[in-house]
Design an enzyme around this catalytic site. Structure first.
Site, PDB file in Angstrom:
ATOM      1  N   GLU A 167      22.306 -29.520  28.892  1.00  0.00           N
ATOM      2  CA  GLU A 167      21.306 -28.580  29.378  1.00  0.00           C
ATOM      3  C   GLU A 167      20.346 -29.260  30.349  1.00  0.00           C
ATOM      4  OE1 GLU A 167      20.879 -25.173  26.017  1.00  0.00           O
ATOM      5  OE2 GLU A 167      19.580 -26.901  25.747  1.00  0.00           O
ATOM      6  N   CYS A 213      14.074 -31.321  34.873  1.00  0.00           N
ATOM      7  CA  CYS A 213      14.205 -32.229  33.737  1.00  0.00           C
ATOM      8  C   CYS A 213      15.707 -32.438  33.532  1.00  0.00           C
ATOM      9  CB  CYS A 213      13.532 -31.554  32.538  1.00  0.00           C
ATOM     10  SG  CYS A 213      13.598 -32.519  31.047  1.00  0.00           S
ATOM     11  N   CYS A 268      22.739 -37.949  22.174  1.00  0.00           N
ATOM     12  CA  CYS A 268      21.961 -39.188  22.307  1.00  0.00           C
ATOM     13  C   CYS A 268      22.188 -40.052  21.078  1.00  0.00           C
ATOM     14  CB  CYS A 268      20.473 -38.862  22.449  1.00  0.00           C
ATOM     15  SG  CYS A 268      19.450 -40.341  22.642  1.00  0.00           S
ATOM     16  N   CYS A 316      16.187 -39.803  17.105  1.00  0.00           N
ATOM     17  CA  CYS A 316      14.766 -39.631  16.772  1.00  0.00           C
ATOM     18  C   CYS A 316      14.608 -38.434  15.831  1.00  0.00           C
ATOM     19  CB  CYS A 316      13.951 -39.451  18.044  1.00  0.00           C
ATOM     20  SG  CYS A 316      14.122 -40.867  19.146  1.00  0.00           S
ATOM     21  N   CYS A 339      14.050 -34.663  17.364  1.00  0.00           N
ATOM     22  CA  CYS A 339      14.655 -34.265  18.638  1.00  0.00           C
ATOM     23  C   CYS A 339      16.030 -33.632  18.430  1.00  0.00           C
ATOM     24  CB  CYS A 339      14.765 -35.500  19.528  1.00  0.00           C
ATOM     25  SG  CYS A 339      15.700 -35.225  21.038  1.00  0.00           S
ATOM     26  N   CYS A 389      10.566 -29.995  25.759  1.00  0.00           N
ATOM     27  CA  CYS A 389      10.922 -31.350  25.325  1.00  0.00           C
ATOM     28  C   CYS A 389      11.543 -31.336  23.940  1.00  0.00           C
ATOM     29  CB  CYS A 389       9.678 -32.221  25.240  1.00  0.00           C
ATOM     30  SG  CYS A 389       9.010 -32.650  26.805  1.00  0.00           S
TER      31      CYS A 389
HETATM   32  N1  SAH Z   1      15.388 -40.295  25.601  1.00  0.00           N
HETATM   33  C1  SAH Z   1      14.236 -40.365  26.397  1.00  0.00           C
HETATM   34  C2  SAH Z   1      14.063 -39.183  27.318  1.00  0.00           C
HETATM   35  C3  SAH Z   1      14.422 -37.829  26.791  1.00  0.00           C
HETATM   36  S1  SAH Z   1      13.383 -37.178  25.537  1.00  0.00           S
HETATM   37  C4  SAH Z   1      12.993 -40.559  25.527  1.00  0.00           C
HETATM   38  O1  SAH Z   1      13.076 -40.416  24.321  1.00  0.00           O
HETATM   39  O2  SAH Z   1      11.960 -40.881  26.099  1.00  0.00           O
HETATM   40  C5  SAH Z   1      11.940 -36.716  26.463  1.00  0.00           C
HETATM   41  C6  SAH Z   1      10.663 -36.664  25.629  1.00  0.00           C
HETATM   42  O3  SAH Z   1      10.702 -35.568  24.698  1.00  0.00           O
HETATM   43  C7  SAH Z   1      10.447 -37.906  24.798  1.00  0.00           C
HETATM   44  O4  SAH Z   1       9.124 -38.369  24.924  1.00  0.00           O
HETATM   45  C8  SAH Z   1      10.696 -37.409  23.396  1.00  0.00           C
HETATM   46  O5  SAH Z   1      10.076 -38.202  22.424  1.00  0.00           O
HETATM   47  C9  SAH Z   1      10.158 -36.009  23.483  1.00  0.00           C
HETATM   48  N2  SAH Z   1      10.580 -35.113  22.395  1.00  0.00           N
HETATM   49  C10 SAH Z   1      11.705 -35.164  21.647  1.00  0.00           C
HETATM   50  N3  SAH Z   1      11.712 -34.182  20.733  1.00  0.00           N
HETATM   51  C11 SAH Z   1      10.560 -33.496  20.895  1.00  0.00           C
HETATM   52  C12 SAH Z   1       9.984 -32.355  20.250  1.00  0.00           C
HETATM   53  N4  SAH Z   1      10.608 -31.734  19.260  1.00  0.00           N
HETATM   54  N5  SAH Z   1       8.777 -31.925  20.670  1.00  0.00           N
HETATM   55  C13 SAH Z   1       8.140 -32.552  21.708  1.00  0.00           C
HETATM   56  N6  SAH Z   1       8.644 -33.611  22.354  1.00  0.00           N
HETATM   57  C14 SAH Z   1       9.836 -34.087  21.957  1.00  0.00           C
HETATM   58 FE1  SF4 Z   2      17.344 -39.521  22.366  1.00  0.00          FE
HETATM   59 FE2  SF4 Z   2      15.831 -37.435  21.779  1.00  0.00          FE
HETATM   60 FE3  SF4 Z   2      15.148 -39.863  20.939  1.00  0.00          FE
HETATM   61 FE4  SF4 Z   2      14.958 -39.279  23.549  1.00  0.00          FE
HETATM   62  S1  SF4 Z   2      13.780 -38.333  21.883  1.00  0.00           S
HETATM   63  S2  SF4 Z   2      15.839 -41.144  22.618  1.00  0.00           S
HETATM   64  S3  SF4 Z   2      16.723 -37.890  23.761  1.00  0.00           S
HETATM   65  S4  SF4 Z   2      16.975 -38.739  20.312  1.00  0.00           S
END
Ligand code: SAH
Ligand code: SF4
Length: 343
Positions: free
Chosen positions: A90, A105, A112, A116, A119, A333
Protein backbone atom coordinates in the site's frame (compact mmCIF):
# COMPACT_ATOMS: atom_id res chain seq x y z
CA UNK A 1 9.11 -8.13 -19.26
CA UNK A 2 11.60 -5.44 -18.22
CA UNK A 3 10.11 -2.42 -16.54
CA UNK A 4 11.15 0.87 -18.13
CA UNK A 5 12.26 2.42 -14.83
CA UNK A 6 14.66 -0.51 -14.28
CA UNK A 7 16.78 0.88 -17.12
CA UNK A 8 19.29 3.63 -16.36
CA UNK A 9 19.65 6.52 -18.82
CA UNK A 10 22.83 4.81 -20.09
CA UNK A 11 21.01 1.53 -20.68
CA UNK A 12 18.23 3.34 -22.55
CA UNK A 13 20.83 5.06 -24.73
CA UNK A 14 22.36 1.63 -25.47
CA UNK A 15 18.93 0.25 -26.29
CA UNK A 16 18.28 3.10 -28.73
CA UNK A 17 21.73 2.68 -30.27
CA UNK A 18 21.04 -1.00 -30.94
CA UNK A 19 17.89 0.06 -32.78
CA UNK A 20 19.73 2.86 -34.66
CA UNK A 21 17.55 5.49 -33.03
CA UNK A 22 19.18 8.90 -32.38
CA UNK A 23 20.28 9.46 -28.79
CA UNK A 24 18.18 12.62 -28.26
CA UNK A 25 15.23 10.25 -27.96
CA UNK A 26 16.60 9.12 -24.58
CA UNK A 27 15.97 12.55 -23.13
CA UNK A 28 12.47 12.65 -24.56
CA UNK A 29 11.66 9.22 -23.20
CA UNK A 30 13.04 10.06 -19.72
CA UNK A 31 10.79 13.12 -19.67
CA UNK A 32 7.76 10.91 -20.22
CA UNK A 33 8.86 8.30 -17.74
CA UNK A 34 9.72 10.62 -14.84
CA UNK A 35 8.46 14.17 -15.41
CA UNK A 36 5.09 13.84 -17.08
CA UNK A 37 4.27 10.18 -16.58
CA UNK A 38 1.46 8.73 -18.67
CA UNK A 39 -0.32 5.39 -18.54
CA UNK A 40 0.57 4.14 -22.05
CA UNK A 41 3.62 4.35 -24.31
CA UNK A 42 1.17 5.47 -27.00
CA UNK A 43 0.56 8.70 -25.09
CA UNK A 44 4.24 9.72 -25.57
CA UNK A 45 3.20 11.89 -28.47
CA UNK A 46 6.56 13.33 -29.54
CA UNK A 47 8.04 9.87 -30.10
CA UNK A 48 7.52 8.26 -33.53
CA UNK A 49 4.69 5.71 -33.60
CA UNK A 50 7.04 2.86 -34.52
CA UNK A 51 9.23 3.64 -31.52
CA UNK A 52 6.21 3.75 -29.19
CA UNK A 53 5.18 0.32 -30.51
CA UNK A 54 8.70 -1.06 -30.04
CA UNK A 55 8.85 0.25 -26.48
CA UNK A 56 5.46 -1.25 -25.67
CA UNK A 57 6.65 -4.60 -27.04
CA UNK A 58 9.94 -4.53 -25.07
CA UNK A 59 9.01 -2.86 -21.77
CA UNK A 60 6.27 -2.56 -19.24
CA UNK A 61 5.58 1.02 -18.18
CA UNK A 62 4.87 0.36 -14.48
CA UNK A 63 5.96 -2.38 -12.09
CA UNK A 64 2.95 -1.66 -9.87
CA UNK A 65 -0.70 -2.13 -10.79
CA UNK A 66 -3.49 -0.42 -8.91
CA UNK A 67 -5.92 -2.95 -7.43
CA UNK A 68 -7.92 -0.71 -5.10
CA UNK A 69 -7.81 2.99 -4.35
CA UNK A 70 -9.60 4.72 -1.54
CA UNK A 71 -10.04 8.44 -0.89
CA UNK A 72 -10.30 9.79 2.66
CA UNK A 73 -12.52 12.68 3.73
CA UNK A 74 -9.30 14.66 4.28
CA UNK A 75 -8.22 14.06 0.65
CA UNK A 76 -5.63 11.37 1.43
CA UNK A 77 -5.52 8.62 -1.19
CA UNK A 78 -4.45 5.07 -0.46
CA UNK A 79 -3.66 2.62 -3.24
CA UNK A 80 -3.19 -1.10 -2.97
CA UNK A 81 -0.66 -2.02 -5.66
CA UNK A 82 -0.14 -5.48 -7.06
CA UNK A 83 3.45 -6.38 -7.92
CA UNK A 84 4.67 -8.67 -10.69
CA UNK A 85 4.67 -11.79 -8.50
CA UNK A 86 1.20 -11.25 -7.06
CA UNK A 87 2.42 -9.71 -3.78
CA UNK A 88 0.97 -6.33 -2.87
CA UNK A 89 1.82 -3.14 -0.99
CA UNK A 90 0.00 0.00 0.00
CA UNK A 91 0.99 3.61 -0.67
CA UNK A 92 -0.56 6.79 0.71
CA UNK A 93 -0.78 10.18 -1.02
CA UNK A 94 -1.39 13.08 1.35
CA UNK A 95 -2.44 16.58 0.23
CA UNK A 96 -0.31 19.42 1.61
CA UNK A 97 -3.27 21.75 1.90
CA UNK A 98 -2.33 24.18 -0.89
CA UNK A 99 -4.40 22.26 -3.45
CA UNK A 100 -1.40 21.32 -5.59
CA UNK A 101 1.50 19.78 -3.67
CA UNK A 102 1.38 16.31 -2.19
CA UNK A 103 3.43 14.12 0.12
CA UNK A 104 3.71 10.46 -0.78
CA UNK A 105 4.31 7.80 1.82
CA UNK A 106 6.09 4.97 -0.01
CA UNK A 107 6.58 1.33 0.90
CA UNK A 108 9.93 -0.43 0.55
CA UNK A 109 9.10 -4.01 1.61
CA UNK A 110 6.17 -6.40 1.42
CA UNK A 111 5.53 -6.70 5.15
CA UNK A 112 8.35 -5.98 7.58
CA UNK A 113 10.73 -8.17 9.61
CA UNK A 114 10.85 -5.84 12.63
CA UNK A 115 7.58 -6.77 14.31
CA UNK A 116 6.93 -3.54 16.22
CA UNK A 117 4.17 -4.10 18.75
CA UNK A 118 1.66 -1.60 17.34
CA UNK A 119 2.26 -1.70 13.56
CA UNK A 120 0.04 -3.54 11.07
CA UNK A 121 2.89 -4.02 8.61
CA UNK A 122 5.02 -5.71 11.25
CA UNK A 123 2.03 -7.81 12.26
CA UNK A 124 1.79 -9.32 8.75
CA UNK A 125 5.38 -10.58 8.91
CA UNK A 126 7.99 -10.19 6.19
CA UNK A 127 7.51 -11.37 2.62
CA UNK A 128 10.19 -9.66 0.54
CA UNK A 129 12.10 -6.50 -0.37
CA UNK A 130 10.80 -4.22 -3.10
CA UNK A 131 12.98 -3.63 -6.16
CA UNK A 132 14.15 -0.14 -7.11
CA UNK A 133 11.46 0.25 -9.77
CA UNK A 134 8.72 -1.01 -7.46
CA UNK A 135 9.64 1.79 -5.05
CA UNK A 136 10.07 4.53 -7.68
CA UNK A 137 6.91 3.52 -9.55
CA UNK A 138 4.69 4.25 -6.55
CA UNK A 139 5.68 7.90 -7.09
CA UNK A 140 5.50 7.74 -10.89
CA UNK A 141 2.08 6.15 -10.78
CA UNK A 142 0.59 8.75 -8.44
CA UNK A 143 2.17 11.56 -10.47
CA UNK A 144 0.51 10.13 -13.59
CA UNK A 145 -2.77 10.05 -11.72
CA UNK A 146 -2.40 13.67 -10.59
CA UNK A 147 -1.50 14.80 -14.12
CA UNK A 148 -1.60 18.59 -14.31
CA UNK A 149 -3.75 18.84 -11.16
CA UNK A 150 -0.90 18.46 -8.72
CA UNK A 151 2.56 17.16 -8.07
CA UNK A 152 4.43 15.14 -5.51
CA UNK A 153 6.92 17.44 -3.83
CA UNK A 154 7.66 15.39 -0.70
CA UNK A 155 8.50 11.74 -0.21
CA UNK A 156 8.57 9.93 3.11
CA UNK A 157 9.76 6.34 3.43
CA UNK A 158 7.15 5.72 6.12
CA UNK A 159 4.96 3.19 4.37
CA UNK A 160 5.39 -0.56 4.66
CA UNK A 161 8.79 -1.92 5.57
CA UNK A 162 12.08 -0.93 7.12
CA UNK A 163 14.14 1.15 4.63
CA UNK A 164 17.50 0.25 6.17
CA UNK A 165 16.87 -3.46 5.88
CA UNK A 166 16.50 -2.87 2.09
CA UNK A 167 19.27 -0.28 2.09
CA UNK A 168 20.68 -0.46 -1.45
CA UNK A 169 17.33 -0.42 -3.26
CA UNK A 170 15.99 2.36 -1.05
CA UNK A 171 19.01 4.58 -1.67
CA UNK A 172 18.96 3.87 -5.41
CA UNK A 173 15.24 4.65 -5.55
CA UNK A 174 15.71 7.87 -3.55
CA UNK A 175 18.52 8.89 -5.93
CA UNK A 176 16.22 8.42 -8.95
CA UNK A 177 13.49 10.43 -7.22
CA UNK A 178 16.06 13.18 -6.70
CA UNK A 179 17.97 12.98 -10.03
CA UNK A 180 17.61 15.86 -12.47
CA UNK A 181 16.96 13.31 -15.21
CA UNK A 182 14.57 11.52 -12.84
CA UNK A 183 11.63 12.84 -10.83
CA UNK A 184 13.69 15.84 -9.65
CA UNK A 185 12.37 16.09 -6.08
CA UNK A 186 14.67 18.07 -3.76
CA UNK A 187 16.83 15.76 -1.61
CA UNK A 188 15.82 17.59 1.57
CA UNK A 189 12.18 16.81 0.68
CA UNK A 190 12.86 13.07 0.73
CA UNK A 191 12.88 11.57 4.24
CA UNK A 192 13.93 8.09 5.20
CA UNK A 193 12.47 6.75 8.43
CA UNK A 194 14.21 3.90 10.23
CA UNK A 195 13.36 1.83 13.28
CA UNK A 196 17.02 2.36 14.21
CA UNK A 197 19.23 0.07 12.13
CA UNK A 198 22.62 1.38 13.26
CA UNK A 199 24.68 0.04 10.34
CA UNK A 200 22.20 1.77 8.01
CA UNK A 201 22.47 5.08 9.87
CA UNK A 202 26.27 4.87 9.78
CA UNK A 203 26.38 4.02 6.03
CA UNK A 204 23.89 6.78 5.32
CA UNK A 205 26.11 9.21 7.23
CA UNK A 206 29.35 8.08 5.56
CA UNK A 207 27.89 8.23 2.06
CA UNK A 208 26.88 11.85 2.63
CA UNK A 209 23.31 11.66 1.36
CA UNK A 210 21.31 14.88 1.50
CA UNK A 211 18.01 13.12 2.23
CA UNK A 212 16.34 13.68 5.60
CA UNK A 213 16.66 11.08 8.34
CA UNK A 214 13.98 10.16 10.87
CA UNK A 215 14.42 7.60 13.62
CA UNK A 216 11.43 5.92 15.26
CA UNK A 217 12.58 6.27 18.84
CA UNK A 218 9.33 5.88 20.82
CA UNK A 219 11.15 5.40 24.15
CA UNK A 220 14.33 6.60 25.89
CA UNK A 221 15.11 3.36 27.77
CA UNK A 222 15.76 -0.22 26.71
CA UNK A 223 13.15 -1.50 29.10
CA UNK A 224 10.32 0.31 27.28
CA UNK A 225 11.80 0.29 23.80
CA UNK A 226 12.40 -3.48 23.86
CA UNK A 227 8.72 -3.97 24.53
CA UNK A 228 7.50 -1.62 21.78
CA UNK A 229 10.20 -2.35 19.20
CA UNK A 230 11.68 -5.83 19.71
CA UNK A 231 14.45 -4.99 17.24
CA UNK A 232 15.88 -2.74 19.97
CA UNK A 233 17.12 -5.83 21.83
CA UNK A 234 19.84 -6.19 19.21
CA UNK A 235 21.00 -2.56 19.40
CA UNK A 236 19.98 -0.75 22.56
CA UNK A 237 18.92 2.87 22.91
CA UNK A 238 22.29 4.28 23.95
CA UNK A 239 24.15 2.82 20.98
CA UNK A 240 21.39 4.07 18.70
CA UNK A 241 21.52 7.59 20.14
CA UNK A 242 25.32 7.59 19.84
CA UNK A 243 24.94 6.85 16.11
CA UNK A 244 22.35 9.65 15.88
CA UNK A 245 24.70 12.10 17.61
CA UNK A 246 27.50 11.13 15.22
CA UNK A 247 25.16 11.61 12.26
CA UNK A 248 24.22 15.10 13.43
CA UNK A 249 27.77 16.19 14.15
CA UNK A 250 29.26 14.79 10.94
CA UNK A 251 26.51 15.89 8.54
CA UNK A 252 25.53 19.07 10.38
CA UNK A 253 21.92 18.13 9.80
CA UNK A 254 19.05 17.94 12.23
CA UNK A 255 17.60 14.52 12.94
CA UNK A 256 13.91 13.77 13.49
CA UNK A 257 12.67 11.40 16.18
CA UNK A 258 9.25 9.86 15.91
CA UNK A 259 7.56 9.18 19.19
CA UNK A 260 4.21 7.46 19.37
CA UNK A 261 2.53 7.98 22.75
CA UNK A 262 0.99 5.05 24.64
CA UNK A 263 -0.91 5.40 27.87
CA UNK A 264 1.12 4.56 30.94
CA UNK A 265 3.99 3.16 28.88
CA UNK A 266 6.03 6.00 27.40
CA UNK A 267 3.93 9.09 28.22
CA UNK A 268 4.74 9.65 31.91
CA UNK A 269 6.68 12.52 33.46
CA UNK A 270 9.43 10.14 34.47
CA UNK A 271 9.87 8.89 30.90
CA UNK A 272 9.74 12.48 29.59
CA UNK A 273 12.56 13.41 31.97
CA UNK A 274 14.68 10.54 30.72
CA UNK A 275 13.97 11.49 27.10
CA UNK A 276 14.90 15.14 27.73
CA UNK A 277 18.09 14.01 29.40
CA UNK A 278 19.10 11.71 26.54
CA UNK A 279 18.35 14.29 23.82
CA UNK A 280 20.04 17.18 25.60
CA UNK A 281 22.22 19.26 23.27
CA UNK A 282 21.34 17.19 20.20
CA UNK A 283 20.09 19.10 17.14
CA UNK A 284 16.83 17.21 16.76
CA UNK A 285 13.12 17.50 16.31
CA UNK A 286 10.65 15.24 18.08
CA UNK A 287 7.49 14.35 16.19
CA UNK A 288 4.86 13.17 18.62
CA UNK A 289 2.27 10.84 17.12
CA UNK A 290 -1.01 9.74 18.60
CA UNK A 291 -1.18 6.03 17.77
CA UNK A 292 -3.51 5.00 14.99
CA UNK A 293 -5.83 2.07 15.47
CA UNK A 294 -4.41 -1.15 14.04
CA UNK A 295 -4.97 -4.66 15.37
CA UNK A 296 -5.70 -5.62 18.96
CA UNK A 297 -2.24 -5.22 20.48
CA UNK A 298 -3.41 -4.19 23.93
CA UNK A 299 -1.66 -0.78 24.02
CA UNK A 300 -3.86 2.24 24.68
CA UNK A 301 -3.41 5.70 23.15
CA UNK A 302 -2.03 8.24 25.57
CA UNK A 303 -4.43 10.68 27.22
CA UNK A 304 -1.72 13.19 28.03
CA UNK A 305 -0.33 14.03 24.61
CA UNK A 306 -0.57 17.81 25.09
CA UNK A 307 1.00 17.66 28.54
CA UNK A 308 3.87 15.60 27.16
CA UNK A 309 4.34 18.04 24.28
CA UNK A 310 4.30 21.09 26.57
CA UNK A 311 6.69 19.50 29.02
CA UNK A 312 9.23 18.81 26.24
CA UNK A 313 8.79 22.37 24.97
CA UNK A 314 9.35 23.78 28.46
CA UNK A 315 12.57 21.81 28.51
CA UNK A 316 13.79 23.26 25.20
CA UNK A 317 13.19 20.23 23.00
CA UNK A 318 11.90 21.04 19.49
CA UNK A 319 8.65 19.18 19.31
CA UNK A 320 5.48 19.04 17.22
CA UNK A 321 2.40 16.93 17.35
CA UNK A 322 1.95 15.21 14.00
CA UNK A 323 -1.52 15.42 12.55
CA UNK A 324 -2.69 12.02 11.47
CA UNK A 325 -4.14 11.87 7.95
CA UNK A 326 -6.24 9.23 6.24
CA UNK A 327 -7.12 7.19 9.32
CA UNK A 328 -10.75 6.76 8.13
CA UNK A 329 -9.43 4.67 5.21
CA UNK A 330 -6.64 3.00 7.24
CA UNK A 331 -4.00 4.99 5.38
CA UNK A 332 -2.32 6.51 8.44
CA UNK A 333 1.05 5.57 9.99
CA UNK A 334 1.20 1.94 10.96
CA UNK A 335 -2.06 1.05 9.21
CA UNK A 336 -0.67 -0.07 5.86
CA UNK A 337 -0.67 -3.75 5.04
CA UNK A 338 -1.11 -6.04 2.07
CA UNK A 339 -4.59 -7.04 1.01
CA UNK A 340 -4.19 -10.71 1.79
CA UNK A 341 -3.35 -9.83 5.39
CA UNK A 342 -6.47 -7.71 5.84
CA UNK A 343 -8.45 -8.84 8.85
N1 SAH B 1 9.96 1.08 9.28
C1 SAH B 1 10.18 2.46 9.38
C2 SAH B 1 9.28 3.29 8.49
C3 SAH B 1 7.86 2.85 8.35
S1 SAH B 1 6.84 3.03 9.77
C4 SAH B 1 10.07 2.92 10.84
O1 SAH B 1 9.62 2.16 11.67
O2 SAH B 1 10.48 4.04 11.10
C5 SAH B 1 6.57 4.78 9.82
C6 SAH B 1 6.23 5.31 11.21
O3 SAH B 1 4.93 4.87 11.63
C7 SAH B 1 7.20 4.85 12.27
O4 SAH B 1 7.61 5.92 13.08
C8 SAH B 1 6.36 3.88 13.07
O5 SAH B 1 6.83 3.71 14.38
C9 SAH B 1 5.00 4.53 12.98
N2 SAH B 1 3.87 3.66 13.34
C10 SAH B 1 3.78 2.32 13.25
N3 SAH B 1 2.59 1.89 13.71
C11 SAH B 1 1.91 2.99 14.11
C12 SAH B 1 0.61 3.21 14.66
N4 SAH B 1 -0.22 2.20 14.89
N5 SAH B 1 0.25 4.48 14.96
C13 SAH B 1 1.10 5.52 14.71
N6 SAH B 1 2.32 5.37 14.17
C14 SAH B 1 2.73 4.12 13.87
FE1 SF4 C 1 8.45 -2.29 10.39
FE2 SF4 C 1 6.21 -1.18 11.23
FE3 SF4 C 1 8.29 -1.42 12.87
FE4 SF4 C 1 8.41 0.34 10.86
S1 SF4 C 1 7.00 0.41 12.60
S2 SF4 C 1 10.00 -1.14 11.49
S3 SF4 C 1 7.22 -0.78 9.30
S4 SF4 C 1 7.13 -3.11 11.98
Amino acid sequence: MTNISDYSPEQLTEYFKSKKIPSFRTKQLLEWVYRKPVFKFDEMTDLPKTLRDDLAADFSLYSVRELIRKVSIDGTNKALFELGDGESVETALIPSGDGFNYTICVSCQVGCPMGCAFCSTGHQGFQRNLSVSEIVDQVRYFNALLGSNGRISNVVFMGMGEPFSNYDNVIRAANIMNADWGINIAARSITISTVGVISGIRNFMREGHQFGLAVSLHAPSDQIRNRLLPYNKSTGVDKLLKACRDYVSITNRRITFEYCLFKGINDTREVADELIDKLKGLNCHVNLIAPNATFDHGLQPSESVLDFENYLKDNHINVTLRKSMGSDIDAACGQLKSNSYRT
